[in-house]
Scaffold this active site. Structure first.
Site, PDB file in Angstrom:
ATOM      1  NE  ARG A 123      -4.095  -1.965   1.772  1.00  0.00           N
ATOM      2  CZ  ARG A 123      -3.966  -3.152   2.355  1.00  0.00           C
ATOM      3  NH1 ARG A 123      -2.983  -3.375   3.203  1.00  0.00           N
ATOM      4  NH2 ARG A 123      -4.829  -4.100   2.087  1.00  0.00           N
ATOM      5  CE  LYS A 145       0.664  13.686 -15.900  1.00  0.00           C
ATOM      6  NZ  LYS A 145       0.345  13.756 -17.340  1.00  0.00           N
ATOM      7  CD  GLU A 187       8.897  15.766 -23.824  1.00  0.00           C
ATOM      8  OE1 GLU A 187       8.327  16.791 -23.442  1.00  0.00           O
ATOM      9  OE2 GLU A 187       8.291  14.719 -24.141  1.00  0.00           O
ATOM     10  CE  LYS A 229       6.372  16.962 -15.591  1.00  0.00           C
ATOM     11  NZ  LYS A 229       6.517  15.669 -16.263  1.00  0.00           N
ATOM     12  CD  GLU A 239      -2.398  16.371 -17.228  1.00  0.00           C
ATOM     13  OE1 GLU A 239      -1.696  15.498 -16.717  1.00  0.00           O
ATOM     14  OE2 GLU A 239      -2.650  16.434 -18.439  1.00  0.00           O
ATOM     15  NE  ARG A 244       1.330  17.522 -14.519  1.00  0.00           N
ATOM     16  CZ  ARG A 244       1.826  16.752 -13.577  1.00  0.00           C
ATOM     17  NH1 ARG A 244       1.515  16.939 -12.328  1.00  0.00           N
ATOM     18  NH2 ARG A 244       2.656  15.784 -13.863  1.00  0.00           N
ATOM     19  CG  ASN A 248      -0.001  17.522 -22.315  1.00  0.00           C
ATOM     20  OD1 ASN A 248       0.926  16.773 -22.023  1.00  0.00           O
ATOM     21  ND2 ASN A 248      -1.141  17.534 -21.660  1.00  0.00           N
ATOM     22  CG  HIS A 251       2.992  16.040 -25.588  1.00  0.00           C
ATOM     23  ND1 HIS A 251       3.940  17.040 -25.587  1.00  0.00           N
ATOM     24  CD2 HIS A 251       3.545  15.010 -24.898  1.00  0.00           C
ATOM     25  CE1 HIS A 251       5.006  16.624 -24.909  1.00  0.00           C
ATOM     26  NE2 HIS A 251       4.788  15.392 -24.477  1.00  0.00           N
ATOM     27  CG  HIS A 255      -1.456  10.722 -28.906  1.00  0.00           C
ATOM     28  ND1 HIS A 255      -1.195   9.841 -27.876  1.00  0.00           N
ATOM     29  CD2 HIS A 255      -2.541  10.246 -29.540  1.00  0.00           C
ATOM     30  CE1 HIS A 255      -2.091   8.873 -27.900  1.00  0.00           C
ATOM     31  NE2 HIS A 255      -2.933   9.103 -28.893  1.00  0.00           N
ATOM     32  CG  HIS A 269       7.090  10.703 -25.950  1.00  0.00           C
ATOM     33  ND1 HIS A 269       5.739  10.877 -26.193  1.00  0.00           N
ATOM     34  CD2 HIS A 269       7.453  11.685 -25.093  1.00  0.00           C
ATOM     35  CE1 HIS A 269       5.312  11.926 -25.500  1.00  0.00           C
ATOM     36  NE2 HIS A 269       6.339  12.436 -24.822  1.00  0.00           N
TER      37      HIS A 269
HETATM   38  N1  LIG Z   1       5.685   9.962 -15.932  1.00  0.00           N
HETATM   39  C1  LIG Z   1       5.747  10.935 -16.800  1.00  0.00           C
HETATM   40  O1  LIG Z   1       5.402  12.080 -16.511  1.00  0.00           O
HETATM   41  C2  LIG Z   1       6.297  10.660 -18.159  1.00  0.00           C
HETATM   42  C3  LIG Z   1       6.604  11.719 -19.011  1.00  0.00           C
HETATM   43  C4  LIG Z   1       7.172  11.428 -20.251  1.00  0.00           C
HETATM   44  C5  LIG Z   1       7.400  10.109 -20.605  1.00  0.00           C
HETATM   45  N2  LIG Z   1       7.071   9.099 -19.762  1.00  0.00           N
HETATM   46  C6  LIG Z   1       7.331   7.706 -20.123  1.00  0.00           C
HETATM   47  O2  LIG Z   1       8.727   7.530 -20.267  1.00  0.00           O
HETATM   48  C7  LIG Z   1       8.965   6.420 -21.109  1.00  0.00           C
HETATM   49  C8  LIG Z   1      10.085   6.737 -22.056  1.00  0.00           C
HETATM   50  O3  LIG Z   1      11.234   7.012 -21.311  1.00  0.00           O
HETATM   51  P1  LIG Z   1      12.677   7.045 -21.974  1.00  0.00           P
HETATM   52  O4  LIG Z   1      12.632   7.848 -23.189  1.00  0.00           O
HETATM   53  O5  LIG Z   1      13.604   7.411 -20.899  1.00  0.00           O
HETATM   54  O6  LIG Z   1      12.869   5.553 -22.472  1.00  0.00           O
HETATM   55  P2  LIG Z   1      13.509   4.220 -21.842  1.00  0.00           P
HETATM   56  O7  LIG Z   1      13.358   4.172 -20.395  1.00  0.00           O
HETATM   57  O8  LIG Z   1      12.952   3.113 -22.630  1.00  0.00           O
HETATM   58  O9  LIG Z   1      15.051   4.384 -22.213  1.00  0.00           O
HETATM   59  C9  LIG Z   1      15.440   4.394 -23.554  1.00  0.00           C
HETATM   60  C10 LIG Z   1      16.558   3.386 -23.839  1.00  0.00           C
HETATM   61  O10 LIG Z   1      17.786   3.899 -23.361  1.00  0.00           O
HETATM   62  C11 LIG Z   1      18.430   2.946 -22.510  1.00  0.00           C
HETATM   63  N3  LIG Z   1      19.168   3.739 -21.533  1.00  0.00           N
HETATM   64  C12 LIG Z   1      18.653   4.427 -20.502  1.00  0.00           C
HETATM   65  N4  LIG Z   1      19.613   5.141 -19.900  1.00  0.00           N
HETATM   66  C13 LIG Z   1      20.775   4.874 -20.549  1.00  0.00           C
HETATM   67  C14 LIG Z   1      22.118   5.317 -20.398  1.00  0.00           C
HETATM   68  N5  LIG Z   1      22.445   6.237 -19.483  1.00  0.00           N
HETATM   69  N6  LIG Z   1      23.056   4.824 -21.240  1.00  0.00           N
HETATM   70  C15 LIG Z   1      22.718   3.945 -22.203  1.00  0.00           C
HETATM   71  N7  LIG Z   1      21.457   3.505 -22.416  1.00  0.00           N
HETATM   72  C16 LIG Z   1      20.496   3.965 -21.590  1.00  0.00           C
HETATM   73  C17 LIG Z   1      17.323   2.108 -21.958  1.00  0.00           C
HETATM   74  O11 LIG Z   1      17.791   0.849 -21.571  1.00  0.00           O
HETATM   75  C18 LIG Z   1      16.370   2.036 -23.155  1.00  0.00           C
HETATM   76  O12 LIG Z   1      16.805   1.022 -24.018  1.00  0.00           O
HETATM   77  C19 LIG Z   1       7.652   6.122 -21.798  1.00  0.00           C
HETATM   78  O13 LIG Z   1       7.135   4.920 -21.282  1.00  0.00           O
HETATM   79  C20 LIG Z   1       6.756   7.289 -21.420  1.00  0.00           C
HETATM   80  O14 LIG Z   1       5.399   6.927 -21.301  1.00  0.00           O
HETATM   81  C21 LIG Z   1       6.529   9.357 -18.557  1.00  0.00           C
HETATM   82 ZN   LIG Z   2       6.343  14.156 -23.607  1.00  0.00          ZN
END
Ligand SMILES: NC(=O)c1ccc[n+]([C@@H]2O[C@H](COP(=O)([O-])OP(=O)(O)OC[C@H]3O[C@@H](n4cnc5c(N)ncnc54)[C@H](O)[C@@H]3O)[C@@H](O)[C@H]2O)c1
Ligand SMILES: [Zn+2]
Length: 374
Positions: A123, A145, A187, A229, A239, A244, A248, A251, A255, A269
């Protein structure tokens, strides 16, 4: 080099984001005073763990903290229910208690997954973020988030759950593939375009250094992004207002591009957001809201650093059959679309963005047709 700190102000749940080089090896020392008990479970993906897992583990050990480490496979697939279920069982195998802290070591995938796990494990247990992608450092690790994906769409199951601490180590970006780095950079640019024209100017002048590894410039860019942010999150944690929603920017278009390319490796993304911001500014110019020169500047800067801004160059190039109708349909499927009216973040210029639900669909269609033909 010094470490910058950004405070996220939330009554009773405020926390610090520390940014700078060398933080990975100081994770133990910097977390100690926040831990309810000297026990952490680190969760990482296999790619990140191979490079940094032992260093993070050792830093906790050296601080006298009991640590163990678990892995998930790298990639978006790990945000699915079955991985989530396996992770919960693997966490419980470690016999955690309510005072155990989880440590998310990785990009946004690990951060979203582990944050969600922390919010429901027994929990709710504390968690710390060690974001290792630029996207995670400037976006996903800030704001609380968390979530996983379902067959109905991405991030539809999740929670608002704040970490106790975020450590953004600028050195780990050295091993990040260039494409991932650029996607995160989109971003960063977004924060300038939303409401900080001076930061956009800075980006234009410093992008090359930042992308090529300048630690001081990386720290500055991440700090500015997190500050922007954090400001929004502090004012609107869940949001509920248009404020907030400004985050986007790019986006709604982005999207649609992601949906059309199957949310896969053809278009990351951040790349979609970059192209989406160029389209949002182009639409703003077309509607007579924004000087065309500003829209050009946005597009030129994103293109200059190497982000895809022409639809033609995205996901399979000429072979992809973009149509305005399909893109608009995807926009309608966006969970952020309210009661039929599409929400757009448009701009009156660089740093002057605003939210609107009144965009003429004919103009939108024309803009997309032009972008597809360009
Ligand atoms: N919570 C939120 O507010 C929010 C906002 C934007 C995106 N997201 C989410 O984030 C995710 C995408 O995140 P991401 O772009 O970081 O992708 P990811 O976590 O998949 O990382 C991208 C790739 O890079 C590799 N990697 C990570 N760090 C590394 C490093 N230092 N050196 C070498 N390789 C490395 C990972 O293993 C992966 O293969 C999506 O699922 C998206 O929905 C969430
Ligand atoms: Zn984004």
């Amino acid at each position: 080099m010094s470490i910058s700190t950004v405070r996220v102000d939330l009554a009773g749940r405020g926390y610090d984001i520390a940014i700078g080089p060398g933080l990975i090896d100081r994770a133990g020392e910097l977390s100690t005073k926040l831990l309810a008990r000297r026990r952490v479970i680190i969760v990482s993906d296999d790619i990140v763990a191979e490079r940094y897992g032992a260093r993070v583990f050792n830093s906790f050990k050296q601080a006298g903290i009991d640590a163990s480490i678990l892995f998930v496979a790298a990639g978006e697939r790990s945000k699915e229910f079955d991985t989530f279920g396996q992770l919960m069982n693997a966490l419980l195998d470690q016999r955690p208690d309510r005072k155990t802290t989880l440590v998310a070591l990785g990009g946004g995938v690990v951060g979203d997954l582990v944050g969600f796990a922390a919010s429901v494990l027994l929990r709710g247990v504390d968690f710390i973020q060690l974001p290792t992608t630029l996207l995670a450092q400037v976006d996903s690790s800030v704001g609380g988030k968390t979530g996983i994906n379902t067959r109905h769409g991405k991030n539809l199951v999740g929670s608002f759950y704040q970490p106790r601490l975020v450590l953004a180590d600028t050195d780990v970006l050295d091993t990040l593939p260039r494409r991932e780095l650029l996607a995160g950079y989109a971003e960063v640019v977004k924060y300038g375009l939303i409401d900080d024209p001076a930061f956009f100017d800075w980006c234009e002048q410093n992008a090359a250094d930042l992308l090529n590894g300048d630690a001081a410039k990386r720290t500055y860019a991440i700090e500015q992004s997190c500050r922007a942010k954090a400001r929004v999150v502090a004012a609107d944690e869940r949001e509920t207002t248009d404020m907030r929603a400004l985050l986007n920017l790019g986006h709604t278009f982005g999207h649609a591009l992601e949906a059309e390319t199957g949310f896969g490796p053809d278009l990351l993304h951040g790349e979609a957001v970059g192209a989406g911001m160029a389209l949002a500014f182009a639409l703003s110019a077309k509607l007579g809201l924004c000087p065309p020169a500003d829209a050009r500047r946005v597009r030129d800067h994103l293109g200059a650093v190497g982000l895809p801004v022409r639809l033609r160059s995205i996901g399979g190039g000429n072979r992809r059959q973009w149509t305005a109708a399909k893109l608009i349909e995807h926009m309608r499927g966006d969970k952020k679309a309210q009661a039929g009216n599409l929400t757009f973040i448009l701009a009156r210029g660089i740093g002057k963005s605003f939210v609107t639900r009144e965009v003429d669909e004919g103009m939108l269609r024309d803009l997309l047709d032009e972008a597809i033909a360009a």
